[in-house]
Write an enzyme that holds these catalytic residues in place. Structure first.
Site, PDB file in Angstrom:
ATOM      1  N   LEU A 154       0.837  -1.197   0.000  1.00 36.78           N
ATOM      2  CA  LEU A 154       0.000   0.000   0.000  1.00 36.78           C
ATOM      3  C   LEU A 154       0.867   1.240   0.000  1.00 36.78           C
ATOM      4  O   LEU A 154       1.941   1.247   0.596  1.00 36.78           O
ATOM      5  CB  LEU A 154      -0.883  -0.013   1.248  1.00 36.78           C
ATOM      6  CG  LEU A 154      -1.818  -1.224   1.358  1.00 36.78           C
ATOM      7  CD1 LEU A 154      -2.499  -1.246   2.707  1.00 36.78           C
ATOM      8  CD2 LEU A 154      -2.846  -1.188   0.240  1.00 36.78           C
ATOM      9  N   CYS A 155       0.384   2.284  -0.643  1.00 34.73           N
ATOM     10  CA  CYS A 155       1.130   3.540  -0.685  1.00 34.73           C
ATOM     11  C   CYS A 155       1.340   4.030   0.741  1.00 34.73           C
ATOM     12  O   CYS A 155       0.444   3.902   1.546  1.00 34.73           O
ATOM     13  CB  CYS A 155       0.352   4.592  -1.469  1.00 34.73           C
ATOM     14  SG  CYS A 155       0.550   4.362  -3.234  1.00 34.73           S
ATOM     15  N   PRO A 156       2.487   4.583   1.062  1.00 40.23           N
ATOM     16  CA  PRO A 156       3.560   4.928   0.126  1.00 40.23           C
ATOM     17  C   PRO A 156       4.614   3.847  -0.074  1.00 40.23           C
ATOM     18  O   PRO A 156       5.648   4.142  -0.650  1.00 40.23           O
ATOM     19  CB  PRO A 156       4.182   6.139   0.799  1.00 40.23           C
ATOM     20  CG  PRO A 156       4.072   5.831   2.258  1.00 40.23           C
ATOM     21  CD  PRO A 156       2.786   5.066   2.427  1.00 40.23           C
ATOM     22  N   HIS A 158      -1.353   5.414   2.228  1.00 36.49           N
ATOM     23  CA  HIS A 158      -2.185   4.269   1.872  1.00 36.49           C
ATOM     24  C   HIS A 158      -3.667   4.502   2.060  1.00 36.49           C
ATOM     25  O   HIS A 158      -4.445   3.631   1.785  1.00 36.49           O
ATOM     26  CB  HIS A 158      -1.754   3.077   2.703  1.00 36.49           C
ATOM     27  CG  HIS A 158      -1.664   3.468   4.109  1.00 36.49           C
ATOM     28  ND1 HIS A 158      -0.473   3.850   4.668  1.00 36.49           N
ATOM     29  CD2 HIS A 158      -2.626   3.697   4.989  1.00 36.49           C
ATOM     30  CE1 HIS A 158      -0.729   4.267   5.880  1.00 36.49           C
ATOM     31  NE2 HIS A 158      -2.002   4.184   6.101  1.00 36.49           N
TER      32      HIS A 158
END
Ligand code: SF4
Lengths: 78, 347
Positions: free
Chosen positions: A12-14, B45
């Site tokens: 998942l970002c980042p 996220h």
């Protein structure tokens, strides 16, 4: 000039951005890197990271579940 | 001609660190940004949590700020190192589980290490004297400088004139006269400065930069520490606390139920690690069982899952259960009524 691939699926970002950044650190000017991701956030974050760090996004492919972002590394300004 | 001095700026994505960096850029200093991913960040996220279709993509504010300023940004994964800050803060917690003073010391310390490794000269932060009760005080500023190892290479451009001159000021790398003297909790000076720099769009974080200041989040974190194998965590644990409805009907397991499409998508990514349930006869959300559950527990979890699906008012709902090993079967259960769910099950 060589081609490389980074598997950033299920991150998942980042995290995909961080992995991309860390991978690019080890690559040479003119190399290309294909980043395979699943988090749709990477579609905005990876190009943004590339813009501010002077790399160019050559191509973005959106599949059913996976995204592939191809980057040309530019170490000119560094 | 001598090359310009180099500063590394802590960039959170909020307005203050953006202004601090701009103030120093205006003085001709070469600035690059650094941003830390602790796992508790509100940034990042949260992309994955939002609905995929229709919603405006949520940007990463730190990247956005760097782009506006025209500076590079280095994002550093500090998830492992940060655990000790959260679990054993020397200076304790703030109003919730936010170890702000230790956290600031840690981040400036990381920036200091980066500064030395990359041949930079000093560090800047967007701290404002008196703005935050725990970390942004006249008596805590020196603690951050000392414990981080940055000493007087730590410059706070927004309130520097109220503090003793640091090395960059004494050496003339920056002009102290053109630094600022913001103090207190008012945001007006920052907004005026933003207008002066023609910065019209910026993120306004409410309480803090991370989930550790959020009472709903920290209640779930306390529960995790109380019911798990003690005070520790893995990245997945703290990510999952950010989404869904969490219910703990038994000490040995809890149920995480998605509340909307975005959360369901997020939980889908985790389902293989958990025994999970989803309504088969009706539309409804995915639920993960976190902990160990026997057949009775799974039936109870199924009744809860049924409660939060479109069949909640039916006599019976069919729930598909998939165990961690991939074994799948279906259960017909009566949904709980809301009165049957004790309030203390909700985390
Ligand atoms: S709010 Fe969170 S990220 Fe910000 S200083 Fe406090 S603990 Fe650190």
């Amino acid at each position: 000039m060589s081609e490389h691939t980074l598997d950033a699926r299920n991150l998942l970002c980042p995290m995909p951005v961080i992995r991309t950044q860390n991978k690019i650190r080890t690559l040479a000017d003119g190399d290309t890197l294909k980043v395979i991701c699943t988090d749709p956030g990477t579609l905005s974050d990876i190009p943004a990271w590339c813009r501010i760090n002077g790399h160019s996004v050559l191509d973005t492919q959106k599949g059913e579940r996976e995204l592939v972002i191809t980057i040309r590394i530019s170490k000119g300004a560094a | 001609m001598t090359s310009p001095r180099k500063a590394v700026a802590l960039i959170s994505g909020g307005l203050d660190s953006m202004l601090a960096a701009q103030v120093i850029l205006e003085q001709g200093v070469h600035v690059e940004g650094i941003n830390f991913f602790t796992g508790f960040c509100v940034e990042g996220h949260t992309h994955a949590i939002r609905k995929h279709e229709g919603a405006k993509p949520k940007r990463n504010n730190a990247l956005w700020v760097a782009e506006q300023l025209g500076i590079k940004l280095h994002i550093v994964d500090v998830v492992e190192e940060y655990k000790d800050v959260v679990l054993n803060p020397k200076h304790g917690y703030g109003a919730h589980l936010n170890p702000c003073l230790d956290c600031k010391g840690f981040m400036v310390g990381q920036a200091h290490r980066w500064m030395e490794e990359n041949g930079f000269d000093f560090i800047i932060t967007g701290e404002v004297l008196g703005q935050r009760p725990m970390s942004q005080r006249r008596d805590t500023f020196p603690i951050i400088a000392r414990e981080s190892g940055a000493g007087d290479r730590l410059l706070r451009p927004l309130c520097a004139q109220l503090l003793p001159p640091t090395l960059p000021e004494r050496e003339g790398w920056v002009d102290r006269e053109r630094l600022l003297k913001f103090s207190g909790r008012s945001r007006k000076p920052q907004m005026a400065l933003a207008a002066q720099f023609k910065i019209s769009e910026y993120a306004q974080p409410a309480g803090g930069c991370c989930f550790l200041t959020d009472p709903n989040y920290t209640r779930k974190l306390q529960d995790l520490w109380r019911t798990g194998a003690g005070k520790h965590y893995e990245l997945d644990d703290i990510m999952l606390l950010k989404v869904g409805r969490h219910l703990r009907p038994r000490p040995h397991f809890k149920l995480i139920i998605g509340r909307e499409e975005g959360e369901n998508n997020f939980l889908e990514g985790y389902r293989r690690q958990f025994t999970h349930l989803r309504p088969a006869s009706h539309n409804g959300s995915l639920a993960l069982i976190d902990g160990s559950a026997d057949a009775d527990d799974i039936r109870l979890a199924a009744r809860l899952t049924a409660r939060y699906c479109q069949g909640r008012d039916e006599a019976s709902v069919r729930i598909e259960v998939t165990e961690k090993d991939g074994r799948a079967y279906e259960l017909d259960v009566a949904p709980f009524t809301s009165e049957e769910i004790p309030r203390e099950w909700h985390l």
